[in-house]
Enzyme design. Sequence first.
Site, mmCIF file in Angstrom:
data_model
loop_
_atom_site.group_PDB
_atom_site.id
_atom_site.type_symbol
_atom_site.label_atom_id
_atom_site.label_comp_id
_atom_site.label_asym_id
_atom_site.label_seq_id
_atom_site.Cartn_x
_atom_site.Cartn_y
_atom_site.Cartn_z
ATOM 1 N N LYS A 59 -60.336 11.171 -21.799
ATOM 2 C CA LYS A 59 -60.249 9.743 -22.129
ATOM 3 C C LYS A 59 -61.490 8.972 -21.669
ATOM 4 C CE LYS A 59 -56.237 9.816 -20.030
ATOM 5 N NZ LYS A 59 -55.945 11.263 -20.047
ATOM 6 N N ILE A 60 -61.933 9.239 -20.419
ATOM 7 C CA ILE A 60 -63.044 8.459 -19.870
ATOM 8 C C ILE A 60 -64.383 8.958 -20.427
ATOM 9 C CG2 ILE A 60 -64.223 7.781 -17.733
ATOM 10 C CD1 ILE A 60 -61.468 8.137 -16.305
ATOM 11 N N HIS A 112 -65.544 4.266 -4.451
ATOM 12 C CA HIS A 112 -64.401 4.596 -5.336
ATOM 13 C C HIS A 112 -63.805 3.319 -5.936
ATOM 14 C CE1 HIS A 112 -61.585 8.187 -6.103
ATOM 15 N NE2 HIS A 112 -61.378 7.278 -7.045
ATOM 16 N N GLN A 113 -64.663 2.551 -6.588
ATOM 17 C CA GLN A 113 -64.212 1.276 -7.145
ATOM 18 C C GLN A 113 -64.239 1.259 -8.670
ATOM 19 O OE1 GLN A 113 -67.626 -1.334 -5.612
ATOM 20 N NE2 GLN A 113 -67.382 -2.153 -7.665
ATOM 21 N N THR A 151 -68.429 9.680 -11.211
ATOM 22 C CA THR A 151 -67.374 8.689 -10.938
ATOM 23 C C THR A 151 -66.015 9.373 -10.983
ATOM 24 O OG1 THR A 151 -67.379 8.125 -13.282
ATOM 25 C CG2 THR A 151 -68.588 6.648 -11.819
ATOM 26 N N SER A 152 -65.988 10.715 -10.896
ATOM 27 C CA SER A 152 -64.709 11.420 -11.056
ATOM 28 C C SER A 152 -64.081 11.798 -9.722
ATOM 29 C CB SER A 152 -64.888 12.645 -11.944
ATOM 30 O OG SER A 152 -65.125 12.229 -13.276
ATOM 31 N N ARG A 153 -64.578 12.830 -9.094
ATOM 32 C CA ARG A 153 -64.088 13.235 -7.775
ATOM 33 C C ARG A 153 -65.269 13.814 -7.000
ATOM 34 N NH1 ARG A 153 -60.535 10.365 -8.578
ATOM 35 N NH2 ARG A 153 -58.282 10.713 -8.554
ATOM 36 N N ASP A 188 -69.668 7.178 -7.317
ATOM 37 C CA ASP A 188 -68.550 6.310 -6.942
ATOM 38 C C ASP A 188 -67.565 7.090 -6.078
ATOM 39 O OD1 ASP A 188 -67.044 3.832 -7.120
ATOM 40 O OD2 ASP A 188 -65.605 4.951 -8.332
ATOM 41 N N GLU A 236 -64.959 11.537 1.275
ATOM 42 C CA GLU A 236 -64.717 10.087 1.280
ATOM 43 C C GLU A 236 -63.449 9.680 2.019
ATOM 44 O OE1 GLU A 236 -64.430 9.642 -3.091
ATOM 45 O OE2 GLU A 236 -62.422 8.836 -2.758
HETATM 46 P P1 NAI Z 1 -58.705 13.525 -18.976
HETATM 47 O O1 NAI Z 1 -57.630 14.452 -18.503
HETATM 48 O O2 NAI Z 1 -58.422 12.627 -20.131
HETATM 49 O O3 NAI Z 1 -60.040 14.355 -19.306
HETATM 50 C C1 NAI Z 1 -60.514 15.384 -18.506
HETATM 51 C C2 NAI Z 1 -61.306 16.336 -19.413
HETATM 52 O O4 NAI Z 1 -61.882 17.352 -18.586
HETATM 53 C C3 NAI Z 1 -60.422 17.051 -20.450
HETATM 54 O O5 NAI Z 1 -60.979 16.897 -21.743
HETATM 55 C C4 NAI Z 1 -60.456 18.516 -20.009
HETATM 56 O O6 NAI Z 1 -60.398 19.441 -21.096
HETATM 57 C C5 NAI Z 1 -61.790 18.579 -19.295
HETATM 58 N N1 NAI Z 1 -61.881 19.697 -18.346
HETATM 59 C C6 NAI Z 1 -60.970 20.084 -17.411
HETATM 60 N N2 NAI Z 1 -61.432 21.133 -16.720
HETATM 61 C C7 NAI Z 1 -62.656 21.418 -17.220
HETATM 62 C C8 NAI Z 1 -63.661 22.377 -16.909
HETATM 63 N N3 NAI Z 1 -63.479 23.291 -15.940
HETATM 64 N N4 NAI Z 1 -64.802 22.365 -17.618
HETATM 65 C C9 NAI Z 1 -64.999 21.449 -18.603
HETATM 66 N N5 NAI Z 1 -64.091 20.509 -18.943
HETATM 67 C C10 NAI Z 1 -62.942 20.497 -18.265
HETATM 68 O O7 NAI Z 1 -59.105 12.678 -17.682
HETATM 69 P P2 NAI Z 1 -59.789 11.238 -17.634
HETATM 70 O O8 NAI Z 1 -58.780 10.173 -17.748
HETATM 71 O O9 NAI Z 1 -60.957 11.233 -18.562
HETATM 72 O O10 NAI Z 1 -60.299 11.215 -16.103
HETATM 73 C C11 NAI Z 1 -61.252 12.126 -15.610
HETATM 74 C C12 NAI Z 1 -61.257 12.046 -14.098
HETATM 75 O O11 NAI Z 1 -61.789 10.785 -13.654
HETATM 76 C C13 NAI Z 1 -59.861 12.052 -13.450
HETATM 77 O O12 NAI Z 1 -59.350 13.363 -13.329
HETATM 78 C C14 NAI Z 1 -60.122 11.438 -12.103
HETATM 79 O O13 NAI Z 1 -60.438 12.461 -11.172
HETATM 80 C C15 NAI Z 1 -61.352 10.570 -12.335
HETATM 81 N N6 NAI Z 1 -61.056 9.139 -12.164
HETATM 82 C C16 NAI Z 1 -61.819 8.416 -11.271
HETATM 83 C C17 NAI Z 1 -61.564 7.075 -11.068
HETATM 84 C C18 NAI Z 1 -62.372 6.229 -10.127
HETATM 85 O O14 NAI Z 1 -61.947 5.108 -9.780
HETATM 86 N N7 NAI Z 1 -63.543 6.660 -9.696
HETATM 87 C C19 NAI Z 1 -60.444 6.410 -11.760
HETATM 88 C C20 NAI Z 1 -59.752 7.248 -12.723
HETATM 89 C C21 NAI Z 1 -60.062 8.575 -12.894
#
Ligand code: NAI
Length: 339
Positions: free
Chosen positions: A159-160, A301-302, A238-240, A264, A269
Amino acid sequence: MPLPVAVYDTRSYDRAHLDAAARAHPETAIRWRFHDFRLSTETVGSLDGAAAVCVFVNDRVDARCIELMAAAGVRHIALRCAGFNNVDLAAARAAGLRVTRVPAYSPHAVAEHSVALLMTLNRKIHRAYNRVREQNFSLGGLVGFDLHGKTVGIVGTGKIGRLAAQIFRGFGTNVLAYDTYPDTTWAAAHGVAYTGLDELLAASDIVSLYLPLLPSTHQLIDAERVARMKPGAYLVNTSRGKLVDTTALIDALRSGHLGGVALDVYEEEEGVFFEDLSDVVIKDSELMMLLSFPNVLLTSHQAFLTREALNEIARVTTENLARLAAGQPPLDGTELLPA
Ligand code: NAI
């Protein structure tokens, strides 16, 4: 009957949005018990009769914590975030606890923040802001680069990642993408080209990560992969934090191999982010090292922190608490352990 919910790692903005969302469910009479500390085995004694807990990204909900919560009468763990790497799902299943999350509160918030970080770092806006406030109107050291015509590598097109890719296309960049489940229809519609991870790293001027933290993605960007990146490339995460080997990152910044890093999230952290430590000597020397580099930009982490995201987080979390308390299924796609 009132529903007591212990809410951990909360700040004023969480409380305001959760209070407002609970008012939409008078039938459930949710009684929030807000804590500013994080949930862990050490703090689980604070449950005080809670039937559910509401946790965020840095609460440590491990097997022991879950066992103690189940024994204390907790039935539901409501994550007010998308990532769930900090919850032992197998232990929750074994203890019969329901686990819900908010899978997509605002992918725009995170995608937009990642681009904001990159633009700030590249165009040195953070440095210019400080300079001008001190009446220093000089431009030395503020040279950036045009994004237009550069190649951006999007790792993870969920999604992101998709939204970020689309924003980057708007800048006139070439966008490469890598995902274990490529969506070629979406890619064709937006002029994005899927490729292998190594090819993406070698060809991109900017690499940005949009992946969940899983065993398969832990330190996905390690020393070997950092070395594959183009000399002078920028990395955005900005993921983890644990997607990246911080030691490798620091080595690549010191050697000058990487041009810039915008984060982020940070590997260690927990216990640092979200806290005011301005009076404290921070013992994490890698964090202090990162903060000392002029070409590193760190936010705490904002990326999720927009009004729209906070409203949606509070709405979905509260709705699920109300539904489970009434014996109804949670909202579609929010349960991590389907009954
Ligand atoms: P999502 O589940 O919609 O997309 C994740 C994508 O990663 C999927 O298309 C999946 O197929 C792919 N993926 C998984 N494992 C993989 C690998 N080993 N190699 C390649 N691709 C792989 O998740 P979304 O909503 O896009 O969020 C992504 C991440 O962003 C979340 O899991 C979360 O950790 C992080 N996040 C960070 C925030 C922040 O405030 N900094 C807030 C919200 C999410």
